[in-house]
Design a protein around this motif. Sequence first.
Motif, short mmCIF file in Angstrom:
data_model
loop_
_atom_site.label_atom_id
_atom_site.label_comp_id
_atom_site.label_asym_id
_atom_site.label_seq_id
_atom_site.Cartn_x
_atom_site.Cartn_y
_atom_site.Cartn_z
N GLY A 2 0.79 -1.22 0.00
CA GLY A 2 0.00 0.00 0.00
C GLY A 2 0.82 1.28 0.00
O GLY A 2 2.04 1.24 0.15
N PRO A 3 0.07 2.35 -0.18
CA PRO A 3 -1.37 2.36 -0.43
C PRO A 3 -1.70 2.03 -1.88
O PRO A 3 -1.03 2.51 -2.80
CB PRO A 3 -1.76 3.81 -0.11
N LEU A 4 -2.73 1.21 -2.09
CA LEU A 4 -3.19 0.87 -3.44
C LEU A 4 -4.68 1.15 -3.55
O LEU A 4 -5.48 0.64 -2.76
CB LEU A 4 -2.95 -0.61 -3.75
N PHE A 5 -5.05 1.93 -4.53
CA PHE A 5 -6.45 2.20 -4.82
C PHE A 5 -7.03 0.97 -5.51
O PHE A 5 -6.58 0.57 -6.58
CB PHE A 5 -6.58 3.43 -5.71
N LYS A 6 -8.01 0.36 -4.87
CA LYS A 6 -8.65 -0.86 -5.38
C LYS A 6 -7.64 -1.97 -5.66
O LYS A 6 -7.80 -2.74 -6.59
CB LYS A 6 -9.47 -0.56 -6.64
N HIS A 7 -6.60 -2.05 -4.85
CA HIS A 7 -5.58 -3.09 -4.93
C HIS A 7 -4.74 -3.00 -6.21
O HIS A 7 -4.03 -3.95 -6.54
CB HIS A 7 -6.21 -4.50 -4.86
N VAL A 8 -4.79 -1.88 -6.90
CA VAL A 8 -4.13 -1.78 -8.21
C VAL A 8 -3.20 -0.58 -8.32
O VAL A 8 -2.00 -0.74 -8.63
CB VAL A 8 -5.18 -1.73 -9.35
N GLU A 30 -8.91 11.89 -3.90
CA GLU A 30 -10.07 11.00 -3.78
C GLU A 30 -9.63 9.55 -3.63
O GLU A 30 -10.22 8.78 -2.86
CB GLU A 30 -10.98 11.16 -5.00
N MET A 31 -8.58 9.17 -4.36
CA MET A 31 -8.08 7.80 -4.24
C MET A 31 -7.48 7.56 -2.86
O MET A 31 -7.69 6.50 -2.25
CB MET A 31 -7.04 7.52 -5.33
N ILE A 32 -6.75 8.53 -2.35
CA ILE A 32 -6.18 8.40 -1.00
C ILE A 32 -7.28 8.23 0.03
O ILE A 32 -7.19 7.37 0.93
CB ILE A 32 -5.30 9.63 -0.67
N GLU A 33 -8.32 9.04 -0.08
CA GLU A 33 -9.43 8.95 0.88
C GLU A 33 -10.14 7.60 0.77
O GLU A 33 -10.57 7.02 1.77
CB GLU A 33 -10.41 10.10 0.63
N ASP A 34 -10.26 7.07 -0.45
CA ASP A 34 -10.88 5.78 -0.64
C ASP A 34 -10.05 4.68 0.02
O ASP A 34 -10.61 3.78 0.66
CB ASP A 34 -11.03 5.49 -2.14
N VAL A 35 -8.74 4.76 -0.12
CA VAL A 35 -7.86 3.77 0.51
C VAL A 35 -7.99 3.84 2.03
O VAL A 35 -8.09 2.80 2.71
CB VAL A 35 -6.40 3.98 0.09
N ARG A 36 -8.01 5.05 2.58
CA ARG A 36 -8.15 5.20 4.03
C ARG A 36 -9.46 4.61 4.51
O ARG A 36 -9.51 3.94 5.55
CB ARG A 36 -8.07 6.69 4.39
N ALA A 37 -10.53 4.88 3.78
CA ALA A 37 -11.84 4.34 4.16
C ALA A 37 -11.83 2.82 4.10
O ALA A 37 -12.41 2.15 4.97
CB ALA A 37 -12.92 4.91 3.25
N PHE A 38 -11.16 2.27 3.10
CA PHE A 38 -11.07 0.82 2.98
C PHE A 38 -10.29 0.22 4.14
O PHE A 38 -10.71 -0.78 4.74
CB PHE A 38 -10.42 0.44 1.65
N TYR A 39 -9.17 0.83 4.49
CA TYR A 39 -8.39 0.35 5.64
C TYR A 39 -9.21 0.40 6.92
O TYR A 39 -9.14 -0.52 7.76
CB TYR A 39 -7.11 1.18 5.80
N SER A 40 -10.02 1.45 7.08
CA SER A 40 -10.87 1.56 8.27
C SER A 40 -11.90 0.44 8.29
O SER A 40 -12.21 -0.12 9.36
CB SER A 40 -11.58 2.92 8.29
N SER A 41 -12.43 0.08 7.12
CA SER A 41 -13.42 -0.99 7.06
C SER A 41 -12.80 -2.34 7.38
O SER A 41 -13.44 -3.19 8.01
CB SER A 41 -14.09 -1.03 5.68
#
Length: 482
Positions: free
Chosen positions: A326-332, A378-389
């Motif tokens: 990481g960090p990876l947006f949608k694992h990619v 936006e990608m960074i925020e998405d990764v952070r939200a995913f890690y929180s989940s």
Amino acid sequence: MADASSAESAATHTLSRHVAVIGAGASGLVAARELRREGHSIVVFERGDQLGGTWVYTPEVESDPIGLHPNRTIVHSSIYQSLRTNLPREIMGFRDYPFAVKEEDEGRDPRRFPGHREVLMYLDDFAGEFGISEMVRFETEVVFVGLVEGGKWMVRSKRKTSDEGLEEIYDAVVVCCGHYTKPRVAEIPGITTWKGKQIHSHNYRTPEPFRDQVIILIGRAASALDISRDIAGVAKEVHISSRSVASGTTEKKPDFATMRLNGMINGYDNMWLHSQIKSVHEDGRVVFTDGSVVVADTILHCTGYKYHFPFLDTNGIVTVDDNRVGPLFKHVFPPALAPSLSFVGVPWRTIPFPNFELQSKWIAGVLSNRIALPSKQEMIEDVRAFYSSVEAAGKPKRHTHDISDSQLILQGEYAGWLAAQCGCRIAEEWREQMILTVAKNWIVRPRTYQDEWDDNHLVLQAYEAFRNEVSLQKKKYEWRLS
């Protein structure tokens, strides 16, 4: 580096980029195909002398059986001789190149759950059909990938037959080197003084070396089940240790993997299921947290692998922390380096080949500017939200890239999201139903699921869909020629 993530730039024009693909296994092959379809120029680097990646079987094993010594001889295949697929061929293949039976070809394996050689032959067929081999530099190892001016990448490679390296500049790099080379082993108190042998499943090939031994096998995934059955035919005793088994001090509902293990050991009079290992001792004793004790000859670690990209230098932007890439947006895509750096095949507990295909379509479209990424922020925020989940779900960090759903190998949400980005159709209903029926069959018939099943109606639907797909691809080809 220019920001290629805005919708406005994506709508303006398409780009053709010079792309390095690292690895010619299943993920690298389909990435190369999708990139070329999108109009990019591609070089595929493959350290081996043939296509197929982890599906290339070799009887050779590493000099360190447990795979920890930094100067050990490296063997990249983890395939054991008896391996058959744990997924049926109907859902295992690429979406537009079905893994159908080729009974007319001599030497092919027509079984629904074929052996590893048939998978390798399928990948060879795929490469031949789409002219991928001509893009591959065989026996060429990538030793360094790093950023240079202008947001481009310098790739340093070395051929097996030469001491001289070659440095080249690429617009983008797609990492497709898999994650089945660097073993992950269990941490066991007392192991440094234990007198028995240790081996990781990466170096397991045949059961014969374990004849008449008492084996402790750690793990509960597909390889653990396969190898335990393989060894049980020659070993004196096989003891499977799994952290998911209750220790006797707590009540715990069996999870999906434990139910498979419980079902599998029925019928074997030399196989037992235990909780996690508590400690091992110099006299050969292995003590489990449930209080049981076994004097063993060998501990076999079926404990998975660590993500490992020793050639990649991103100045600390991309890291591997407790097996989280990481960090990876949608694992990619790493947000700070997108779209010029991407990864195919990071997620696990998924249906691999179709997943590789969708990720590759997405990457190819983004690199050509046809598909827009969100902004970096936006990608960074998405990764952070995913890690929180992940944390909220109680999953350990090392399971970040486990995209299964409810302990079954389902990838509907992730695959559906990728398909939407690429403008691809979502998975047909028969695929989803087949995944569910196969998962149930693993529990009902854990020893014979590869040869007995109750979903022949879905198999018929699959082959009807395959015929329609072949017809569609033929029409597309004729349209391109006209």
